[in-house]
Design a protein around this motif. Structure first.
Motif, short mmCIF file in Angstrom:
data_model
loop_
_atom_site.label_atom_id
_atom_site.label_comp_id
_atom_site.label_asym_id
_atom_site.label_seq_id
_atom_site.Cartn_x
_atom_site.Cartn_y
_atom_site.Cartn_z
N GLN A 19 19.48 -6.21 -1.66
CA GLN A 19 18.91 -5.16 -0.56
C GLN A 19 17.61 -6.05 0.07
OE1 GLN A 19 17.78 -2.82 -4.42
NE2 GLN A 19 17.60 -1.32 -2.98
N HIS A 121 22.75 -6.93 -9.72
CA HIS A 121 22.01 -5.53 -9.51
C HIS A 121 22.94 -4.99 -8.63
CE1 HIS A 121 18.08 -3.60 -8.38
NE2 HIS A 121 18.96 -2.96 -8.66
N ASN A 165 20.75 -5.51 -14.72
CA ASN A 165 19.68 -4.43 -13.44
C ASN A 165 20.60 -3.55 -13.98
OD1 ASN A 165 17.58 -2.83 -12.38
ND2 ASN A 165 18.84 -2.04 -11.04
N ASN A 295 12.80 0.40 -16.21
CA ASN A 295 12.70 1.38 -14.77
C ASN A 295 12.44 2.78 -15.47
OD1 ASN A 295 13.14 -1.48 -14.17
ND2 ASN A 295 15.01 -0.63 -13.01
N TYR A 297 11.50 6.13 -13.37
CA TYR A 297 11.41 6.65 -11.94
C TYR A 297 11.01 8.65 -12.11
CZ TYR A 297 12.54 2.69 -9.43
OH TYR A 297 12.65 2.14 -8.80
N TRP A 337 12.29 13.50 -5.61
CA TRP A 337 11.84 13.08 -7.77
C TRP A 337 11.28 14.12 -7.89
CZ3 TRP A 337 13.48 7.26 -7.83
CH2 TRP A 337 15.35 7.62 -7.21
N GLU A 364 11.07 -1.59 -13.40
CA GLU A 364 10.03 -0.87 -11.91
C GLU A 364 9.93 0.55 -11.85
OE1 GLU A 364 14.40 0.36 -10.44
OE2 GLU A 364 14.79 -1.93 -10.12
N TRP A 414 8.51 -1.31 -7.95
CA TRP A 414 9.54 -0.61 -6.56
C TRP A 414 9.15 -0.60 -5.01
CZ3 TRP A 414 14.41 -3.27 -6.94
CH2 TRP A 414 15.41 -2.87 -5.65
N SER A 421 18.27 0.16 0.91
CA SER A 421 18.69 1.30 -0.18
C SER A 421 20.38 1.62 -0.48
CB SER A 421 17.78 2.28 -1.38
OG SER A 421 18.47 2.90 -1.79
N TRP A 422 21.08 2.17 -1.57
CA TRP A 422 22.12 1.69 -1.63
C TRP A 422 22.40 3.52 -0.75
CZ3 TRP A 422 23.01 -2.17 -4.10
CH2 TRP A 422 21.82 -2.79 -5.22
N ASN A 424 20.45 5.78 0.48
CA ASN A 424 19.79 5.85 1.64
C ASN A 424 19.09 4.78 2.64
OD1 ASN A 424 19.40 9.12 0.41
ND2 ASN A 424 18.54 7.56 -1.62
N ASN A 428 14.05 5.91 2.93
CA ASN A 428 12.68 6.30 1.87
C ASN A 428 11.88 4.49 2.04
OD1 ASN A 428 13.42 8.63 0.57
ND2 ASN A 428 14.79 8.66 -0.03
N TYR A 430 9.60 2.50 -0.06
CA TYR A 430 8.84 2.50 -1.60
C TYR A 430 7.96 0.56 -1.34
CZ TYR A 430 12.31 4.96 -3.77
OH TYR A 430 13.11 5.74 -4.49
C1 BGP Z 1 16.95 1.87 -8.86
C2 BGP Z 1 17.28 0.62 -8.32
C3 BGP Z 1 17.11 -0.02 -6.87
C4 BGP Z 1 16.72 0.89 -5.82
C5 BGP Z 1 15.47 2.02 -7.28
C6 BGP Z 1 15.45 3.12 -6.18
O1 BGP Z 1 17.86 2.61 -9.44
O2 BGP Z 1 17.51 -0.46 -9.76
O3 BGP Z 1 17.99 -1.00 -6.78
O4 BGP Z 1 17.28 0.59 -5.59
O5 BGP Z 1 16.13 2.59 -8.39
O6 BGP Z 1 16.19 3.88 -5.94
P1 BGP Z 1 16.63 4.94 -4.14
O7 BGP Z 1 16.59 3.48 -3.24
O8 BGP Z 1 17.69 5.35 -4.71
O9 BGP Z 1 15.77 5.55 -3.80
#
Ligand code: BGP
Length: 461
Positions: A19, A121, A165, A295, A297, A337, A364, A414, A421-422, A424, A428, A430
């Motif tokens: 990333q 990761h 991760n 981690n 969220y 979220w 995270e 984070w 990001s994967w 997005n 977004n 961070y």
């Molecule tokens: C976690 C991952 C991170 C990061 C984060 C934020 O699950 O470990 O790599 O991407 O989420 O999520 P996103 O990028 O989808 O907003």
């Protein structure tokens, strides 16, 4: 009230190689699964910005280490890229990658910033994915050799290692929810991927211990407390199933050395047990961690699936439980979220009461915000008071957990600089630092200054 943390509390942030590094096809690196996927993914996955377009940490890491220092960090997590270090997935090591990671590690240490290094990761080398990825035992063995090489190359200076991760994410996103490559929906294959990821973790732990290095080894799990919608037997059972599959499937073996009996019974009832070999149980038993990364969220709000009957066959986890949106929940309006700060406390108390108070840290936690440029003030800085509130509110619950005996040793946000990001790309944001992608200009946000001050004071009022 004054929220004071221990003198040796770890303050920092986290990112990952795929990333942030960029240089996707430079420095001898081969493609990983995300590089490949962005070249070939169907239209619905197109994000215009691919994993090659990042904050180019590979080229700018020296300046970025300076920024980490400014941000008050005493620790920083990133990952090594398997496809950079061993472009063929197995065998020959890339000297350019070794030089890069040596400079990075030495540069961090020179600034008094402890490198927390994660081995994986989500970024399977493409050549390994072609051999089946985590569905293949051959890949588990190759990962074990990759881990051993990393420990031998950098283990004299890196003392905080992590094997994975969020290993449940590739399971959910790649094999259950059609979100990441290989985009299949197959519970049986998902279980195999989860099982092999755990074996790979345990193999790395055993290699690390055999080398007798001076540091610690752990894993990073995304633990989401599962709260039932009601106190009914059905809702509580649904939350229990979600917890078993999504939290305890990794948490129990990496802390207790074995799967929960209830998880094995659930999988067996539905014909989903993975194929095990006789030596696996011993390997898993020896794979318990020194340090757990957590981690966090958002929680999972769970309710019973209508018409669920324990004797029915299930094809997917959705047959066992479903999610609901709790009325009145607090939402991050910029990302959608749920924000539930107390979840962090609940996780830490669960670790204390049910997992032997395993040493852990928050690896995270963070707030993604779409359209953050709208908050840039006249001084050119993002005035992200919402992020300061988010961090402070979580730290208050963390502090309370510490007062009640939690073994939590640090907090990593984070992330450091806005990163790719994967799903997005850069939608977004961070970071504690804003990234202008085109110019690569970095500007510390208001939260960055707040974080630096908090880290220096070891707390806040
Ligand atoms: C976690 C991952 C991170 C990061 C984060 C934020 O699950 O470990 O790599 O991407 O989420 O999520 P996103 O990028 O989808 O907003």
């Amino acid at each position: 009230m004054n929220y004071q943390f221990a003198d040796d509390f770890w303050w920092g942030s986290a990112t990952s190689a795929p990333q942030s590094e960029g240089a996707a096809a430079r420095g001898g690196k081969s493609r990983n699964v995300f590089d490949y996927w962005y070249e070939t993914a169907p239209e619905r996955f197109h994000r215009r910005v691919g994993p090659a377009e990042t904050s180019t940490f590979y080229d700018r890491f020296r300046d970025d280490i300076g920024l980490l220092k400014t941000l008050g960090h005493n620790s920083f997590r990133t990952s090594l890229s398997w496809s950079r270090l061993i472009p063929g997935g197995d065998g020959e090591v890339n000297p350019q990658a070794v030089a890069f990671y040596n400079q990075l590690i030495d540069g961090l240490l020179a600034q008094g910033i402890a490198p927390f290094i994660n081995l994986y990761h989500f970024d399977m080398p493409w050549c390994m994915q072609q051999r089946g990825g985590w569905e293949s035992r051959e890949v588990v063995e190759a990962y074990g050799r990759y881990a051993g090489i990393c420990f031998r190359l950098f283990g004299d200076r890196v003392t905080h290692w992590f094997t994975f991760n969020e290993p449940i994410v590739p399971v959910e996103a790649g094999y259950l929810n059609d979100l990441h490559y290989p985009c299949v929906v197959d519970f049986k294959r998902a279980v195999t991927v989860a099982y092999h990821s755990l074996l790979a973790h345990a193999l790395a732990v055993s290699h690390y211990r055999a080398l007798g290095l001076p540091g610690t080894i752990g894993i990073i799990l995304n633990l989401s407390p599962t709260y039932p919608r009601s106190d009914s037997k059905e809702d509580r059972q649904a939350a229990h199933h979600a917890d078993l599959l999504l939290n305890k499937s990794f948490l129990d073996p990496v802390t207790k050395g074995r799967y929960p009996a209830a998880l094995l019974a659930l999988l067996e009832r539905h014909g989903l047990l993975p194929h095990c070999q006789p030596q696996d149980a011993q390997l898993i038993a020896a794979g318990t961690v020194d340090l757990l990364g957590v981690n966090y969220y958002q929680p999972r709000r769970v309710m019973a699936k209508e018409g669920y009957r324990p004797e029915d066959p299930v094809a997917l986890p959705e047959d066992l439980f479903s999610y609901y949106e709790m009325p009145g929940r607090k939402i991050n309006p910029h990302r959608g979220w749920e924000i539930y700060e107390k979840g962090l406390y609940d996780i830490l108390m669960d670790l204390k009461e049910n997992y032997g108070n395993v040493p852990c840290y928050i690896s995270e936690n963070g707030m993604g915000v779409e359209g953050e440029e709208a908050f840039i003030g006249a001084d050119g800085r993002v005035a992200d008071d919402y992020r300061i509130d988010f961090i402070r509110d979580h730290l208050q619950w963390l502090h309370r957990a510490l007062q009640e005996g939690s073994n939590c040793k640090g907090y990593h946000l984070w992330t450091f600089i806005d990163c790719w990001s994967w799903l997005n790309a850069y939608k977004n944001r961070y970071g504690l630092v804003r990234l202008e992608l085109a110019s690569q200009r970095r500007t510390i946000k208001k939260s960055g200054y707040w974080f630096a001050e908090t880290a220096r004071q070891n707390g806040f009022d």
